[in-house]
Structures are given as structure tokens and as C-alpha cells.
Scaffold this motif. Structure first.
Motif, PDB file in Angstrom:
ATOM      1  N   GLY A  25      30.650  20.277  70.350  1.00  0.00           N
ATOM      2  CA  GLY A  25      30.022  19.348  71.523  1.00  0.00           C
ATOM      3  C   GLY A  25      28.763  19.374  71.539  1.00  0.00           C
ATOM      4  O   GLY A  25      28.169  18.292  71.732  1.00  0.00           O
ATOM      5  N   LEU A  26      28.076  20.506  71.663  1.00  0.00           N
ATOM      6  CA  LEU A  26      26.628  20.496  71.634  1.00  0.00           C
ATOM      7  C   LEU A  26      25.897  19.681  70.521  1.00  0.00           C
ATOM      8  O   LEU A  26      24.752  19.239  70.989  1.00  0.00           O
ATOM      9  N   LEU A  27      26.395  20.024  69.352  1.00  0.00           N
ATOM     10  CA  LEU A  27      25.518  19.630  68.301  1.00  0.00           C
ATOM     11  C   LEU A  27      25.666  17.889  68.282  1.00  0.00           C
ATOM     12  O   LEU A  27      24.924  17.209  67.841  1.00  0.00           O
ATOM     13  N   THR A  28      26.982  17.446  68.587  1.00  0.00           N
ATOM     14  CA  THR A  28      27.294  16.293  68.873  1.00  0.00           C
ATOM     15  C   THR A  28      26.254  15.525  69.870  1.00  0.00           C
ATOM     16  O   THR A  28      25.529  14.458  69.837  1.00  0.00           O
ATOM     17  N   ALA A  29      26.031  16.322  71.095  1.00  0.00           N
ATOM     18  CA  ALA A  29      25.223  15.702  72.203  1.00  0.00           C
ATOM     19  C   ALA A  29      23.816  15.705  71.500  1.00  0.00           C
ATOM     20  O   ALA A  29      23.006  14.803  72.065  1.00  0.00           O
ATOM     21  N   ALA A  30      23.356  16.685  71.032  1.00  0.00           N
ATOM     22  CA  ALA A  30      22.003  16.796  70.364  1.00  0.00           C
ATOM     23  C   ALA A  30      21.833  15.768  69.344  1.00  0.00           C
ATOM     24  O   ALA A  30      20.534  15.025  69.182  1.00  0.00           O
ATOM     25  N   GLY A  31      22.749  15.292  68.574  1.00  0.00           N
ATOM     26  CA  GLY A  31      22.764  14.179  67.685  1.00  0.00           C
ATOM     27  C   GLY A  31      22.449  12.902  68.437  1.00  0.00           C
ATOM     28  O   GLY A  31      21.578  12.229  68.034  1.00  0.00           O
ATOM     29  N   GLY A  32      22.912  12.667  69.327  1.00  0.00           N
ATOM     30  CA  GLY A  32      22.866  11.348  70.163  1.00  0.00           C
ATOM     31  C   GLY A  32      21.426  11.292  70.671  1.00  0.00           C
ATOM     32  O   GLY A  32      20.748  10.326  70.830  1.00  0.00           O
ATOM     33  N   ALA A  33      20.947  12.404  71.455  1.00  0.00           N
ATOM     34  CA  ALA A  33      19.713  12.545  71.802  1.00  0.00           C
ATOM     35  C   ALA A  33      18.470  12.348  70.771  1.00  0.00           C
ATOM     36  O   ALA A  33      17.562  11.549  71.016  1.00  0.00           O
ATOM     37  N   LEU A  34      19.075  12.855  69.422  1.00  0.00           N
ATOM     38  CA  LEU A  34      17.977  12.609  68.526  1.00  0.00           C
ATOM     39  C   LEU A  34      17.952  11.143  68.022  1.00  0.00           C
ATOM     40  O   LEU A  34      16.881  10.567  67.718  1.00  0.00           O
ATOM     41  N   VAL A  35      19.217  10.442  68.127  1.00  0.00           N
ATOM     42  CA  VAL A  35      19.013   8.975  67.566  1.00  0.00           C
ATOM     43  C   VAL A  35      18.238   8.047  68.705  1.00  0.00           C
ATOM     44  O   VAL A  35      17.728   7.429  68.325  1.00  0.00           O
ATOM     45  N   LEU A  36      18.267   8.417  70.017  1.00  0.00           N
ATOM     46  CA  LEU A  36      17.621   7.732  71.061  1.00  0.00           C
ATOM     47  C   LEU A  36      16.098   7.815  70.828  1.00  0.00           C
ATOM     48  O   LEU A  36      15.173   7.049  70.906  1.00  0.00           O
ATOM     49  N   THR A  37      15.608   9.291  70.539  1.00  0.00           N
ATOM     50  CA  THR A  37      14.338   9.357  70.060  1.00  0.00           C
ATOM     51  C   THR A  37      13.830   8.508  68.975  1.00  0.00           C
ATOM     52  O   THR A  37      12.657   8.142  68.980  1.00  0.00           O
ATOM     53  N   SER A  38      14.671   8.639  68.059  1.00  0.00           N
ATOM     54  CA  SER A  38      14.201   8.136  66.657  1.00  0.00           C
ATOM     55  C   SER A  38      14.120   6.385  66.889  1.00  0.00           C
ATOM     56  O   SER A  38      13.440   5.801  66.371  1.00  0.00           O
ATOM     57  N   VAL A  39      15.128   6.039  67.504  1.00  0.00           N
ATOM     58  CA  VAL A  39      15.034   4.436  67.834  1.00  0.00           C
ATOM     59  C   VAL A  39      13.978   3.915  68.746  1.00  0.00           C
ATOM     60  O   VAL A  39      13.204   3.161  68.443  1.00  0.00           O
ATOM     61  N   TRP A  40      13.452   5.036  69.771  1.00  0.00           N
ATOM     62  CA  TRP A  40      12.254   4.614  70.487  1.00  0.00           C
ATOM     63  C   TRP A  40      11.185   4.708  69.667  1.00  0.00           C
ATOM     64  O   TRP A  40      10.364   3.997  69.667  1.00  0.00           O
ATOM     65  N   SER A  41      10.978   5.553  68.916  1.00  0.00           N
ATOM     66  CA  SER A  41       9.729   5.594  67.920  1.00  0.00           C
ATOM     67  C   SER A  41       9.850   4.528  66.936  1.00  0.00           C
ATOM     68  O   SER A  41       8.578   4.165  66.617  1.00  0.00           O
ATOM     69  N   ALA A  42      11.044   4.219  66.395  1.00  0.00           N
ATOM     70  CA  ALA A  42      10.834   3.196  65.127  1.00  0.00           C
ATOM     71  C   ALA A  42      10.670   1.687  65.833  1.00  0.00           C
ATOM     72  O   ALA A  42      10.168   1.052  64.998  1.00  0.00           O
ATOM     73  N   THR A  43      10.817   1.603  67.060  1.00  0.00           N
ATOM     74  CA  THR A  43      10.726   0.292  67.712  1.00  0.00           C
ATOM     75  C   THR A  43       9.476  -0.167  68.260  1.00  0.00           C
ATOM     76  O   THR A  43       9.311  -1.135  68.795  1.00  0.00           O
ATOM     77  N   ARG A  44       8.448   0.885  68.278  1.00  0.00           N
ATOM     78  CA  ARG A  44       7.100   0.649  68.827  1.00  0.00           C
ATOM     79  C   ARG A  44       6.402  -0.486  68.090  1.00  0.00           C
ATOM     80  O   ARG A  44       6.702  -0.436  66.730  1.00  0.00           O
ATOM     81  N   SER A  45       5.512  -1.173  68.623  1.00  0.00           N
ATOM     82  CA  SER A  45       4.848  -2.130  67.816  1.00  0.00           C
ATOM     83  C   SER A  45       3.998  -1.654  66.694  1.00  0.00           C
ATOM     84  O   SER A  45       3.944  -2.363  65.530  1.00  0.00           O
ATOM     85  N   GLY A  46       3.441  -0.575  66.882  1.00  0.00           N
ATOM     86  CA  GLY A  46       2.585   0.059  65.737  1.00  0.00           C
ATOM     87  C   GLY A  46       3.540   0.257  64.557  1.00  0.00           C
ATOM     88  O   GLY A  46       3.149   0.241  63.567  1.00  0.00           O
ATOM     89  N   ALA A  47       4.623   1.270  64.899  1.00  0.00           N
ATOM     90  CA  ALA A  47       5.692   1.578  63.888  1.00  0.00           C
ATOM     91  C   ALA A  47       6.202   0.381  63.165  1.00  0.00           C
ATOM     92  O   ALA A  47       6.513   0.298  62.065  1.00  0.00           O
ATOM     93  N   LEU A  48       6.431  -0.726  63.821  1.00  0.00           N
ATOM     94  CA  LEU A  48       7.118  -2.054  63.211  1.00  0.00           C
ATOM     95  C   LEU A  48       5.865  -2.511  62.127  1.00  0.00           C
ATOM     96  O   LEU A  48       6.375  -2.813  60.989  1.00  0.00           O
ATOM     97  N   ALA A  49       4.736  -2.504  62.508  1.00  0.00           N
ATOM     98  CA  ALA A  49       3.770  -3.067  61.577  1.00  0.00           C
ATOM     99  C   ALA A  49       3.542  -2.109  60.199  1.00  0.00           C
ATOM    100  O   ALA A  49       3.402  -2.604  59.322  1.00  0.00           O
ATOM    101  N   ASP A  50       3.777  -0.733  60.679  1.00  0.00           N
ATOM    102  CA  ASP A  50       3.351   0.218  59.619  1.00  0.00           C
ATOM    103  C   ASP A  50       4.652   0.138  58.611  1.00  0.00           C
ATOM    104  O   ASP A  50       4.519   0.138  57.530  1.00  0.00           O
TER     105      ASP A  50
END
Length: 218
Positions: A69-94
Motif C-alpha cells: 500500500g505504501l509503495l502504491t501511494a508513493a507511485g501515485g505521488a510520483l506520477v503527480l510530480t512528473s505530470v506537473w514537471s512535464a507539462t510546464r511551458s519550458g518543459a514542453l518546448a524542450d
């Protein structure tokens, strides 16, 4: 947990970003399309891990379920972080520029990349579902029912006496030994009505001693 994993896998294959590349020469700009998997591979990996966690919760017991359960919850938090980082304007242009460079040409980004809303929203919803279900599993999973022990190697047979032929077959199908508490069985082997052992077995009850006959008076 299953819904969250399915949303992540579906979101990874959807279109997230559209843009245009300026190609040298008298040609129109070339469109470019990027999926969620092109921007980040985290949703795909965590989605498959979430499906595996479902099977792990059924098969495991006790504190192992809390770890899953802890690993699953950590995976969900990791996806939220990665989606936020990948959808920023600078990251999209890169990401668009890197895709153009990987094509082996001299194209350049012509316009600002446009981010679609559906793909990132599906990924965020799946991540939240995994996060909440993982936390719930961490707290409550030890009390949840799991796989039965009838096929465990160290599972002891349960005592159940068959009264009818149908009960006997049902007991055998369930993995029980209907002869454990059969009449005359005292030490793991069945005995006959007169205390004798069946063919291939040994009697466990001691034979009764015959009373001594009195001697005749001379």
C-alpha cells in the motif's frame, strides 16, 4: 486501484502536446504531436505497477500488505510530480525541440506548443486514485480477506465428518479429510469396529488381555 492504474495506462497513450516545426526552405511548418509517454514514462510504469499491486494485496498478508500500500501511494505521488514537471511551458518546448533534433533534421520550434487538457487530467486522476487507494490499503488491508490456505503446503487438514455420500464428496473437493474424526480413529489411522487395522495399516489401540481362566481343582 484498478481504475487508477487503467487511467494512467490510457493517459500515457493519448495526445498531450501539439506544435509546429519550422523547416528550412519554402515549405509550410510541419506539425508535431507528442503523447504522454513521449513526455514522461512515469505513468506507464506506475500503471503496470498498480495492476501488480492488486494481485500482491490478494496474495500477501499482514505487514507485507502495508508495504504494498505504501509503495502504491508513493507511485501515485510520483506520477503527480512528473505530470506537473512535464507539462510546464519550458518543459514542453524542450520536449518538442528534443523530438525535432531526434528526427535528424534542422527543424526548429515555430510556435509555442499547445497542451491538451484531457491526457494530463486522466493521468492526474489516476495518480490521485492510486494515492488514496494505497493509503487505504496501508491502513485497512491487514483486516481484509485474502487467498485461502487450502493450497498452502503447510496447511493442516480441517476436521469434518461426512454424514452422507454427498457430504463426503464435498469435503474432498474442499480439501478436507472427512476421516479425521471417524469412529475408531485415535492416532491418525482408521480402525475397524473390532479394533483391528485395515489392510495396509496398523491398529493403534492396544489389544484387550484375556482374563485368566481358573485352574481346575484336582
Amino acid at each position: 486501484m484498478a481504475a487508477g492504474a487503467a487511467l494512467l495506462l490510457a493517459a500515457a497513450g493519448r495526445l498531450w502536446v501539439t506544435g509546429e516545426l519550422d523547416v528550412p526552405g519554402p515549405v509550410a511548418p510541419s506539425p508535431i504531436h507528442l503523447t504522454g509517454a513521449d513526455l514522461t514514462g512515469t505513468p506507464t510504469g506506475v500503471g503496470w505497477a498498480g495492476l501488480a499491486a492488486i494481485a500482491g494485496l490478494y496474495a500477501a498478508r499482514g505487514w507485507v500488505r502495508r508495504v504494498i500500500g505504501l509503495l502504491t501511494a508513493a507511485g501515485g505521488a510520483l506520477v503527480l510530480t512528473s505530470v506537473w514537471s512535464a507539462t510546464r511551458s519550458g518543459a514542453l518546448a524542450d520536449a518538442v525541440a528534443a523530438h525535432a533534433a531526434a528526427a535528424g533534421g534542422t527543424a526548429q520550434v515555430a510556435t509555442e506548443p499547445e497542451l491538451g487538457a484531457l491526457g494530463p487530467a486522466m493521468a492526474a486522476a489516476g495518480a490521485v486514485a492510486l494515492l488514496l487507494s494505497g493509503l487505504l490499503a496501508t491502513v485497512r488491508s491487514p483486516a481484509w480477506p485474502g487467498m485461502g490456505t487450502r493450497y498452502d503446503r503447510d496447511a493442516a487438514p480441517r476436521q469434518h465428518q461426512a454424514e452422507t455420500p454427498s457430504d463426503l464428496w464435498r469435503s474432498l473437493d474442499a480439501g478436507d479429510d472427512p476421516t479425521l474424526d471417524a469412529p475408531g480413529r485415535t492416532d491418525g489411522r482408521a480402525q475397524g469396529a473390532d479394533g483391528s487395522a485395515p489392510e495396509g495399516g496398523t491398529a493403534t489401540a492396544p489389544l484387550a488381555r484375556r482374563p485368566a481362566e481358573p485352574k481346575e481343582n484336582s
